[in-house]
Design an enzyme around this catalytic site. Structure first.
Site, PDB file in Angstrom:
ATOM      1  N   ASP A 204       0.856  -1.187   0.000  1.00  0.00           N
ATOM      2  CA  ASP A 204       0.000   0.000   0.000  1.00  0.00           C
ATOM      3  C   ASP A 204       0.892   1.237   0.000  1.00  0.00           C
ATOM      4  OD1 ASP A 204       1.085   0.302   2.516  1.00  0.00           O
ATOM      5  OD2 ASP A 204      -0.823   0.312   3.580  1.00  0.00           O
ATOM      6  N   ASP A 206       1.423   4.776   2.335  1.00  0.00           N
ATOM      7  CA  ASP A 206       1.028   5.364   3.620  1.00  0.00           C
ATOM      8  C   ASP A 206       1.406   6.840   3.688  1.00  0.00           C
ATOM      9  OD1 ASP A 206       0.448   2.681   5.096  1.00  0.00           O
ATOM     10  OD2 ASP A 206       2.465   2.405   4.299  1.00  0.00           O
ATOM     11  N   ASP A 290      -3.278   4.459   2.799  1.00  0.00           N
ATOM     12  CA  ASP A 290      -3.619   4.811   4.180  1.00  0.00           C
ATOM     13  C   ASP A 290      -3.316   6.280   4.420  1.00  0.00           C
ATOM     14  OD1 ASP A 290      -4.405   2.269   4.908  1.00  0.00           O
ATOM     15  OD2 ASP A 290      -2.469   1.722   5.775  1.00  0.00           O
TER      16      ASP A 290
HETATM   17  P1  ATP Z   1       4.137  -2.516   2.986  1.00  0.00           P
HETATM   18  O1  ATP Z   1       5.103  -2.206   1.916  1.00  0.00           O
HETATM   19  O2  ATP Z   1       3.741  -3.947   2.989  1.00  0.00           O
HETATM   20  O3  ATP Z   1       2.966  -1.599   3.001  1.00  0.00           O
HETATM   21  P2  ATP Z   1       4.796  -1.197   5.429  1.00  0.00           P
HETATM   22  O4  ATP Z   1       5.984  -1.264   6.313  1.00  0.00           O
HETATM   23  O5  ATP Z   1       4.485   0.112   4.801  1.00  0.00           O
HETATM   24  O6  ATP Z   1       4.965  -2.320   4.345  1.00  0.00           O
HETATM   25  P3  ATP Z   1       2.147  -1.095   6.617  1.00  0.00           P
HETATM   26  O7  ATP Z   1       1.275  -2.238   7.007  1.00  0.00           O
HETATM   27  O8  ATP Z   1       1.641  -0.221   5.535  1.00  0.00           O
HETATM   28  O9  ATP Z   1       3.565  -1.741   6.268  1.00  0.00           O
HETATM   29  O10 ATP Z   1       2.416  -0.271   7.917  1.00  0.00           O
HETATM   30  C1  ATP Z   1       3.227   0.881   7.932  1.00  0.00           C
HETATM   31  C2  ATP Z   1       3.476   1.308   9.344  1.00  0.00           C
HETATM   32  O11 ATP Z   1       2.266   1.763   9.932  1.00  0.00           O
HETATM   33  C3  ATP Z   1       4.011   0.193  10.231  1.00  0.00           C
HETATM   34  O12 ATP Z   1       5.093   0.676  10.941  1.00  0.00           O
HETATM   35  C4  ATP Z   1       2.908  -0.117  11.178  1.00  0.00           C
HETATM   36  O13 ATP Z   1       3.403  -0.388  12.462  1.00  0.00           O
HETATM   37  C5  ATP Z   1       2.078   1.148  11.174  1.00  0.00           C
HETATM   38  N1  ATP Z   1       0.672   0.804  11.315  1.00  0.00           N
HETATM   39  C6  ATP Z   1      -0.060   0.069  10.450  1.00  0.00           C
HETATM   40  N2  ATP Z   1      -1.319  -0.065  10.882  1.00  0.00           N
HETATM   41  C7  ATP Z   1      -1.380   0.600  12.053  1.00  0.00           C
HETATM   42  C8  ATP Z   1      -2.392   0.849  13.005  1.00  0.00           C
HETATM   43  N3  ATP Z   1      -3.615   0.367  12.832  1.00  0.00           N
HETATM   44  N4  ATP Z   1      -2.089   1.601  14.073  1.00  0.00           N
HETATM   45  C9  ATP Z   1      -0.857   2.093  14.231  1.00  0.00           C
HETATM   46  N5  ATP Z   1       0.142   1.905  13.386  1.00  0.00           N
HETATM   47  C10 ATP Z   1      -0.102   1.155  12.319  1.00  0.00           C
HETATM   48 MN    MN Z   2       2.683   0.398   3.762  1.00  0.00          MN
HETATM   49 MN    MN Z   3      -0.427   0.809   5.567  1.00  0.00          MN
END
Ligand code: ATP
Ligand code: MN
Ligand code: MN
Length: 366
Positions: A204, A206, A290
């Site tokens: 995703d 963020d 997100d």
């Molecule tokens: P990817 O490439 O798979 O998206 P990512 O490291 O960006 O990898 P995400 O699941 O998008 O993974 O999460 C990004 C960050 O946001 C992580 O550090 C996670 O701890 C934090 N995070 C995700 N969901 C929540 C939540 N519901 N509340 C607080 N922090 C969150």
């Molecule tokens: Mn992510």
């Molecule tokens: Mn995310």
């Protein structure tokens, strides 16, 4: 004796937040195997096992070279009996039977397929599997009523399971910046998550949004989302409002990574360049995005908390609690000994409060 001296011994500190973990992984075969076992544990409601495998994989990711023999690992932290057995099997036989049989198991494959649907967690997937549902076709035919998220997840299944590229993340950043500039000039957008750590693909994209004047971030999310919706950029959206102040649990919950910022989980409709010669008629793809809004006073904590990796975050909170008697969240850092909060306006200050050397985002890929 002479031969043993030539074997490179490794040494790493215990907590992932004390280490620098780049994307350069010299032990991908081993870490992929351990990550698969971690994933299987997480999908099977065995969080403790999952964390143990994640920690073991993270130690191997931090090594400066490939592991060729078990003796090199002597004295390393986080490598339990089970992880060492898996590593040994792969070093000696090229593969681990446990990993391969997990990978091939119908149960694991079904869990992966079903939790690959946005809005479907392990519990729901498990329930469906017990009913004999192992595939998307079986789910569609089952007549189960799906919630709005799951319907969108099923509709855009292929797109949402195709990695998002850096170029696509940049294109989405442009759109989000345009939205924020349109509704709240002066507000700031920061790319977080895996792309901030330098990853080339992600599941995703963020974003963290804030405003340099405290309080001006209020109401921002709904305006941004309205703009995006009116411009046709949203295929799905669900906003969860800020619940930080009204909570009675106290501001820092070290046991959980869930924060209480106002956030919006969305599915973006992203225009795609037609590939030359492609028969494809669809000119767009769906991408999970997100959006999180933080007041400027909490921004540094939110940025640190949303940059990841998940294991790095977990280890930061464990370090804070176990080594410093502090509670770290994406909102604040509370010092239990001094009975007060530590303020911070940058990630660097938070690391300093925690007594840790600063680790830049590109080295948080634990
Ligand atoms: P990817 O490439 O798979 O998206 P990512 O490291 O960006 O990898 P995400 O699941 O998008 O993974 O999460 C990004 C960050 O946001 C992580 O550090 C996670 O701890 C934090 N995070 C995700 N969901 C929540 C939540 N519901 N509340 C607080 N922090 C969150
Ligand atoms: Mn992510
Ligand atoms: Mn995310």
């Amino acid at each position: 004796q002479a031969a043993a001296a030539e074997v490179q011994m490794f040494s790493v500190p215990s907590y992932a937040c004390q280490r620098r973990t780049t994307l350069e992984n010299h032990n991908a075969v081993l870490t992929d195997a351990l990550s698969l076992l971690a994933e299987n544990a997480e999908l099977s409601d065995q969080e403790g096992r999952g964390v143990a495998f994640r920690r073991a994989a993270a130690v191997l990711k931090a090594l400066p070279g490939p592991v060729t023999g078990l003796t090199q690992l002597r004295g390393l932290p986080c490598l339990g009996e089970h992880s060492l057995r898996v590593i040994k099997d792969i070093l000696e036989n090229g593969a681990s039977d446990e990993v391969e049989s997990t990978r091939q198991s119908e149960h694991f494959k079904a869990l992966k397929v079903l939790t690959g649907i946005f809005g479907v967690g392990p519990k729901t997937a498990e329930r469906w599997i017990r009913e004999g549902i192992h595939s998307l076709i079986q789910l569609r035919e089952s007549g189960h009523t799906l919630n709005r998220a799951q319907q969108a997840g099923l509709l855009h299944y292929d797109d949402l399971n195709r990695p998002v590229t850096r170029a696509e993340a940049d294109a989405i950043t442009e759109v989000v910046v345009r939205a924020v500039v349109a509704v709240a000039p002066g507000a700031e957008v920061t790319l977080t998550g895996g792309f901030r750590r330098g990853k080339l693909t992600g599941h995703d994209v963020d974003f963290l949004i804030t405003h340099p004047e405290e309080g001006r971030e209020e109401g921002l999310m709904s305006k941004v989302v309205s703009w995006l919706r009116s411009q046709g950029f949203l295929l799905y959206e669900k906003t969860t409002r800020n619940s930080y102040l009204e909570s009675t649990e106290g501001p820092a919950r070290p046991a959980s990574n869930m924060d209480r910022f106002e956030r919006c989980l969305t599915i973006f409709k992203l225009d795609e360049d037609q590939r030359p010669g492609s028969e494809e008629t669809k000119l767009w793809r769906a991408v999970r995005v997100d959006l999180v809004v933080s007041p400027i006073s909490q921004f540094a904590f939110a940025l640190l908390g949303w940059t990841g990796s998940k294991l790095f975050e977990r280890e930061l909170r464990r370090w804070a609690g176990h080594e410093k008697a502090m509670s770290l969240s994406s909102h604040a850092l509370y010092d239990n000994n001094q009975s007060r909060y530590h303020r911070a306006t940058s990630e660097e200050e938070i690391f300093a409060h925690l007594g840790l050397e600063f680790v830049p985002p590109s080295e948080r890929n634990a």
